[in-house]
Design an enzyme around this catalytic site. Structure first.
Site, short mmCIF file in Angstrom:
data_model
loop_
_atom_site.label_atom_id
_atom_site.label_comp_id
_atom_site.label_asym_id
_atom_site.label_seq_id
_atom_site.Cartn_x
_atom_site.Cartn_y
_atom_site.Cartn_z
N TYR A 125 -21.26 78.06 -45.56
CA TYR A 125 -22.29 77.11 -45.97
C TYR A 125 -21.78 75.82 -46.59
CZ TYR A 125 -22.49 77.86 -51.10
OH TYR A 125 -22.23 77.88 -52.44
N GLN B 201 -23.31 83.48 -44.23
CA GLN B 201 -23.73 82.29 -44.96
C GLN B 201 -22.74 81.93 -46.08
OE1 GLN B 201 -27.68 82.78 -46.57
NE2 GLN B 201 -27.84 80.67 -47.31
N ARG C 236 -26.28 87.06 -45.10
CA ARG C 236 -25.75 86.48 -46.35
C ARG C 236 -24.23 86.38 -46.36
NH1 ARG C 236 -30.19 83.99 -47.76
NH2 ARG C 236 -31.93 85.42 -48.10
N GLU D 262 -41.43 83.41 -45.98
CA GLU D 262 -41.80 81.99 -46.00
C GLU D 262 -43.14 81.79 -45.31
OE1 GLU D 262 -38.77 79.18 -44.89
OE2 GLU D 262 -37.14 80.60 -45.28
N ASP E 253 -37.34 84.07 -42.13
CA ASP E 253 -36.06 83.43 -41.82
C ASP E 253 -34.96 84.47 -42.02
OD1 ASP E 253 -33.88 81.74 -41.60
OD2 ASP E 253 -34.11 80.89 -43.60
N THR F 219 -35.79 83.75 -36.05
CA THR F 219 -36.80 83.39 -37.03
C THR F 219 -38.11 83.93 -36.49
OG1 THR F 219 -35.60 81.33 -37.48
CG2 THR F 219 -37.89 81.45 -38.24
N TYR G 258 -36.14 74.57 -48.69
CA TYR G 258 -35.59 75.40 -49.78
C TYR G 258 -36.39 74.99 -51.02
CZ TYR G 258 -31.62 77.23 -52.65
OH TYR G 258 -30.79 77.91 -53.52
N LYS H 270 -28.31 81.63 -40.01
CA LYS H 270 -29.76 81.49 -39.85
C LYS H 270 -30.16 81.36 -38.39
CE LYS H 270 -30.50 80.73 -44.39
NZ LYS H 270 -31.54 81.38 -45.20
N ARG I 168 -23.73 80.09 -58.64
CA ARG I 168 -23.08 79.03 -59.43
C ARG I 168 -23.23 79.22 -60.93
NH1 ARG I 168 -25.44 76.48 -55.11
NH2 ARG I 168 -27.34 76.15 -56.29
N GLU J 121 -36.14 86.30 -45.35
CA GLU J 121 -36.69 85.34 -46.30
C GLU J 121 -38.18 85.23 -46.02
OE1 GLU J 121 -34.34 81.72 -46.37
OE2 GLU J 121 -32.88 82.71 -47.69
N HIS K 257 -36.90 81.03 -56.23
CA HIS K 257 -35.84 81.43 -55.30
C HIS K 257 -34.58 80.59 -55.52
CE1 HIS K 257 -33.83 82.56 -51.57
NE2 HIS K 257 -33.73 81.28 -51.27
N THR L 220 -37.93 80.12 -49.10
CA THR L 220 -38.29 81.46 -49.58
C THR L 220 -39.25 81.37 -50.75
OG1 THR L 220 -36.09 82.13 -48.94
CG2 THR L 220 -37.34 83.67 -50.30
N GLU M 198 -32.29 88.61 -53.56
CA GLU M 198 -32.80 88.50 -54.93
C GLU M 198 -33.25 89.85 -55.47
OE1 GLU M 198 -35.45 84.73 -55.27
OE2 GLU M 198 -35.23 85.22 -53.15
N ASP N 103 -36.05 74.03 -41.79
CA ASP N 103 -36.32 74.98 -42.86
C ASP N 103 -36.00 74.34 -44.20
OD1 ASP N 103 -37.20 77.44 -43.81
OD2 ASP N 103 -35.16 78.26 -43.87
CA CA Z 1 -35.05 79.88 -45.46
#
Ligand code: CA
Length: 422
Positions: free
Chosen positions: A245, A241, A238, A204, A234, A258, A131, A254, A145, A202, A136, A350, A364, A129
């Site tokens: 992560y 994650q 959260r 995708e 996906d 899927t 990114y 994840k 961040r 997600e 996104h 995503t 989001e 997968d």
């Molecule tokens: Ca994904």
């Protein structure tokens, strides 16, 4: 842009059918207690490709029965020339110009789609997968961040990805059980064990690798090795994650499931809808530059339907928003010498657009849960609640026809009782 191709199967000739003669997507179906068979969608019917092969009406290979299997992998192995030859044969059999004898054969070897159960269309050998959607990545990076550090420094130079689990891939319609996981406690508190309270989707696209490779391949070769595309959800926890992560990326967040749409829409069907990737911020290194249009104009939407509730469209976007094409992702994937297998599935990352209504995840859409969004029936959502059905839809729009993917849907069931409690 090409026109609608007419078929003697009337239901394939409308502007609204997802499966006109221009499409001819590949799936796997069964009827009742019958065997799993390879099939091709046309209008409201499924042509039994396994049956046509066995009867000698339409063969992909003169010597071997590659469709006598519950997946299209052996067909993919024949390579691009065979893919084109078979598609031409199918088109001739289903075209309005087909002979009555040919039409009779197809009637014998076809079933109403409404009577069929659809299965995974190919054996998923590996799953990666990416990114690679800039909107996104900026949205998520800003939430986690701050706006100043939204995109990591590598992001504009390579498509970031992680190795996922092929075993997690399920076909549309499969129920999804809310996962348990280790969740971070507030501030200095110890982590706790609980069902995910921030379960998400997600939106995708998935690219299917149809030719194996054993060393670095360029973007052009990579584009040629891609067999087709599916919609891909996906499912993402959260809260799991957020705790797990760093430093190696997503893992259990994840791994629950899927979901992919049931029909492989071939690269051939999408040919009229090729488009360029967006303008580069920095020129890519030569081996990752696209040399021709390798992205596609595919309109996408997400609906959320609460249990006993009305359908709400919560997002609309387009695959053409991606910063990297699947060909660029596949090329990058092989740079280390990583072998790729037939049936390798590559998630795009995503797909969000620039506006609030174009966002491809609930994370989001609700801005991390801080801005719950309204559904059609007045309820609000930040993350998925038990009983919610999430559905991805996608179609490329031609002149008087559309190339549809079939829904990519799943209903979230409540978490089981604590699996580790006596
Ligand atoms: Ca994904």
């Amino acid at each position: 842009m090409t026109q609608l191709l007419l078929s003697w199967i009337e239901s394939a000739n409308g502007a609204d059918t997802p499966f006109p003669l221009n499409n001819l997507p590949y799936g796997v179906f069964s009827v009742g207690e019958g065997d799993l068979r390879c099939g091709v969608a046309i209008g409201d019917r499924i042509v039994d490709a396994t049956g046509l092969e066995a009867a000698g009406v339409l063969r992909a290979d003169a010597d071997a029965d590659v469709l006598d299997a519950p997946f299209w992998n052996d067909f993919m192995a024949l390579g691009p020339a065979a893919w084109d030859h078979y598609r031409a044969g199918l088109t001739a059999l289903l075209s309005a110009e087909a002979s009555e004898a040919d039409q009779d054969q197809v009637v014998t070897y076809s079933v109403p789609m409404a009577e069929a159960t659809l299965h995974l269309p190919f054996e998923v050998t590996e799953y990666t997968d990416f990114y690679a959607g800039r909107h996104h990545a900026v949205n998520v990076g800003t939430m986690f961040r701050g706006a100043e550090n939204a995109l990591p420094p590598n992001w504009l130079h390579i498509p970031i990805g992680y190795n996922g689990r092929a075993s997690s891939v399920v076909v549309s319609g499969t129920d999804i059980r809310r996962p348990w996981g280790q969740l971070k406690g507030p501030d200095d508190e110890a982590p706790r064990w609980a069902p995910s309270a921030r379960f998400d989707i997600e939106l995708e696209m998935g690219a299917i690798v149809g030719q194996a490779s054993s060393g670095p391949i360029g973007v052009d070769t990579a584009d040629g090795n891609i067999f087709g595309y599916v919609l891909l959800n996906d499912w993402s926890a959260r809260d799991i994650q957020a705790w797990e992560y760093q430093p190696l990326g997503p893992f259990q967040a994840k791994a629950t499931a899927t979901t992919i749409s049931p029909w492989i829409v071939t690269k051939a069907a999408l040919e009229p809808f090729r488009c360029d990737t967006p303008a580069r911020v920095h020129e890519l290194l030569p081996h990752l530059r696209d040399t021709s249009p390798m992205l596609y104009d595919i309109e996408l939407a997400v609906t959320l339907t609460p249990q006993d509730g009305a359908v709400s469209t919560i997002s609309r976007t387009n695959y053409n928003e991606m910063y990297y094409s699947a060909a660029q992702q596949l090329a990058h994937h092989t740079t280390s010498g990583c072998p790729m297998r037939i049936g390798d599935l590559l998630g795009s990352g995503t797909i969000s657009g620039p506006e609030q209504g174009n966002r491809g995840s609930l994370l989001e859409l609700s801005w991390g849960g801080k801005e719950p969004f309204a559904l059609a029936d007045g309820r609000v959502r930040s993350f998925i609640e038990d009983g919610d059905t999430l559905t991805l839809q996608g179609a490329a729009h031609g002149d008087g026809y559309r190339i549809g993917f079939g829904a990519c849907t799943g209903t979230v069931l409540p978490a089981h009782d604590d699996p580790f409690k006596g």
